[in-house]
Design a protein around this motif. Structure first.
Motif, mmCIF file in Angstrom:
data_model
loop_
_atom_site.group_PDB
_atom_site.id
_atom_site.type_symbol
_atom_site.label_atom_id
_atom_site.label_comp_id
_atom_site.label_asym_id
_atom_site.label_seq_id
_atom_site.Cartn_x
_atom_site.Cartn_y
_atom_site.Cartn_z
ATOM 1 N N ARG A 35 -7.607 0.676 -5.492
ATOM 2 C CA ARG A 35 -6.994 1.971 -5.791
ATOM 3 C C ARG A 35 -7.135 2.953 -4.637
ATOM 4 N NH1 ARG A 35 -8.705 2.414 -12.273
ATOM 5 N NH2 ARG A 35 -7.225 0.800 -12.943
ATOM 6 N N PHE A 38 -4.554 1.769 -2.043
ATOM 7 C CA PHE A 38 -3.243 2.204 -2.541
ATOM 8 C C PHE A 38 -3.017 3.681 -2.235
ATOM 9 C CE2 PHE A 38 -1.645 4.746 -6.152
ATOM 10 C CZ PHE A 38 -0.285 4.483 -6.034
ATOM 11 N N GLY A 39 -4.014 4.521 -2.568
ATOM 12 C CA GLY A 39 -3.857 5.959 -2.373
ATOM 13 C C GLY A 39 -3.827 6.354 -0.906
ATOM 14 N N LYS A 40 -4.642 5.689 -0.105
ATOM 15 C CA LYS A 40 -4.712 6.039 1.311
ATOM 16 C C LYS A 40 -3.497 5.586 2.090
ATOM 17 C CE LYS A 40 -6.601 7.613 5.061
ATOM 18 N NZ LYS A 40 -6.755 9.060 5.276
ATOM 19 N N THR A 42 -0.341 4.659 0.902
ATOM 20 C CA THR A 42 1.009 5.008 0.456
ATOM 21 C C THR A 42 1.675 5.864 1.530
ATOM 22 O OG1 THR A 42 0.464 4.916 -1.902
ATOM 23 C CG2 THR A 42 2.328 6.292 -1.270
ATOM 24 N N ASN A 43 2.858 5.462 1.964
ATOM 25 C CA ASN A 43 3.565 6.131 3.053
ATOM 26 C C ASN A 43 2.701 6.206 4.319
ATOM 27 O OD1 ASN A 43 5.970 7.318 4.025
ATOM 28 N ND2 ASN A 43 5.096 9.366 3.810
ATOM 29 N N THR A 47 0.702 11.530 2.959
ATOM 30 C CA THR A 47 0.908 12.329 1.758
ATOM 31 C C THR A 47 -0.200 13.376 1.717
ATOM 32 O OG1 THR A 47 -0.468 10.959 0.295
ATOM 33 C CG2 THR A 47 1.867 10.349 0.500
ATOM 34 N N ALA A 50 -3.437 12.215 -0.177
ATOM 35 C CA ALA A 50 -4.119 10.970 0.189
ATOM 36 C C ALA A 50 -5.618 11.221 0.318
ATOM 37 C CB ALA A 50 -3.570 10.437 1.505
ATOM 38 N N TYR A 76 -1.088 -6.034 2.614
ATOM 39 C CA TYR A 76 -0.234 -5.967 3.802
ATOM 40 C C TYR A 76 -0.407 -7.140 4.778
ATOM 41 C CZ TYR A 76 0.357 -1.183 2.158
ATOM 42 O OH TYR A 76 0.626 -0.076 1.399
ATOM 43 N N TYR A 86 4.932 -1.786 4.889
ATOM 44 C CA TYR A 86 4.003 -0.830 5.479
ATOM 45 C C TYR A 86 4.773 0.181 6.325
ATOM 46 C CZ TYR A 86 -0.081 0.975 7.955
ATOM 47 O OH TYR A 86 -1.050 1.785 8.490
ATOM 48 N N LEU A 196 -4.239 9.447 -6.591
ATOM 49 C CA LEU A 196 -2.835 9.880 -6.615
ATOM 50 C C LEU A 196 -2.226 10.076 -7.993
ATOM 51 C CD1 LEU A 196 -1.023 7.885 -3.754
ATOM 52 C CD2 LEU A 196 -2.714 9.698 -3.579
#
Length: 260
Positions: A35, A38-40, A42-43, A47, A50, A76, A86, A196
């Protein structure tokens, strides 16, 4: 902001900052790692909510670091910078800023980059100095500093010593730890045992506090932010509160007593 101020239009201002992620020793480390990654990432970390840096109990730090590396690889592959899912860094200027963050730091995984593609492999930094560039401004990219702690009081001091963050993430099942963190640290919003996802529900207001913003929105809270609640008191004519008038005997004394 300036245009809204001229017209006295209500606003909500969402900024950002260094949002901490805290992992206590009782956390489910494999799930927490998934998790957090995922949060770190993302994009590619770009964000405003993050996890900016990670505080982890020293008893489980090594195990969590291994789990973070495994999650990055699971999501990834061996070369994340070449993975189609990514993301890339938004601009060359931002790319160069992130590369400078990596200089003179203890990189335990990742950090390789492709300048032409504006991609940086997810990097984990071990025990950066609090006064290093990476800890003095919001990262907004795929770089995660990791710092160990011994007590929850240490965590509270670390976070309170810095500007109020937009988000905070806490991984623990201990109710006392949850109460300590939530009651003593000021932040815009966040999650317990996730990242997130507090922004994904329309039932929670989202916004910053202090340096991370003002106001909040999402769902019904957006309607309240940009609406004026007209207040009207309908008074009775059946009796009157006589002591409020200047000519009333002991009126001022009674009002002072009521206002205490």
């Amino acid at each position: 902001w300036g245009a809204a101020a001229k017209q006295l239009i209500p606003v909500t201002l969402e900024l950002g900052g260094k949002s901490p992620c805290i992992v206590h020793k009782d956390a489910d480390l494999k799930l927490a790692a998934q998790r957090i990654v995922f949060g770190k990432l993302t994009n590619a970390g770009q964000t405003c909510i993050a996890p900016d840096y990670l505080l982890v109990h020293k008893d489980v730090k090594s195990e969590l670091m291994r789990a973070l590396k495994q999650s990055i690889q699971t999501f990834y592959g061996e070369e994340p910078e070449n993975h189609p899912a990514y993301g890339k860094i938004i601009s060359e200027r931002h790319f160069e800023r992130l590369i400078r963050f990596l200089q003179n730091e203890n990189i335990v995984t990742g950090g390789t980059y492709q300048k032409d593609a504006l991609k940086i492999a997810p990097a984990i930094i071990d025990e950066p100095d609090w006064e290093s560039p990476i800890m003095l401004e919001e990262i907004f990219g795929p770089i995660l500093p990791v710092i160990g702690y011994e007590t929850i009081e240490d965590v509270i001091h670390m976070v309170q010593s810095r500007p109020k963050p937009l988000a905070l993430y806490l991984f623990t099942n201990e109710k006392t730890v949850q109460r300590h963190i939530l009651s003593r640290i000021s932040f815009g919003g966040g999650c317990i045992n996730d990242t997130l996802m507090h922004t994904a529900t329309p039932y929670l207001p989202f916004g910053g506090v202090g340096e991370s913003g003002i106001g909040s929105y999402h769902g019904h809270h957006s309607f309240k932010t940009f609406s004026h609640e007209k207040s009207v008191l309908k008074q009775t004519n059946l009796f009157d509160i006589s002591f409020r008038y200047p000519s009333s005997k002991n009126g001022l004394r009674i009002i002072k007593k009521l206002l205490r």
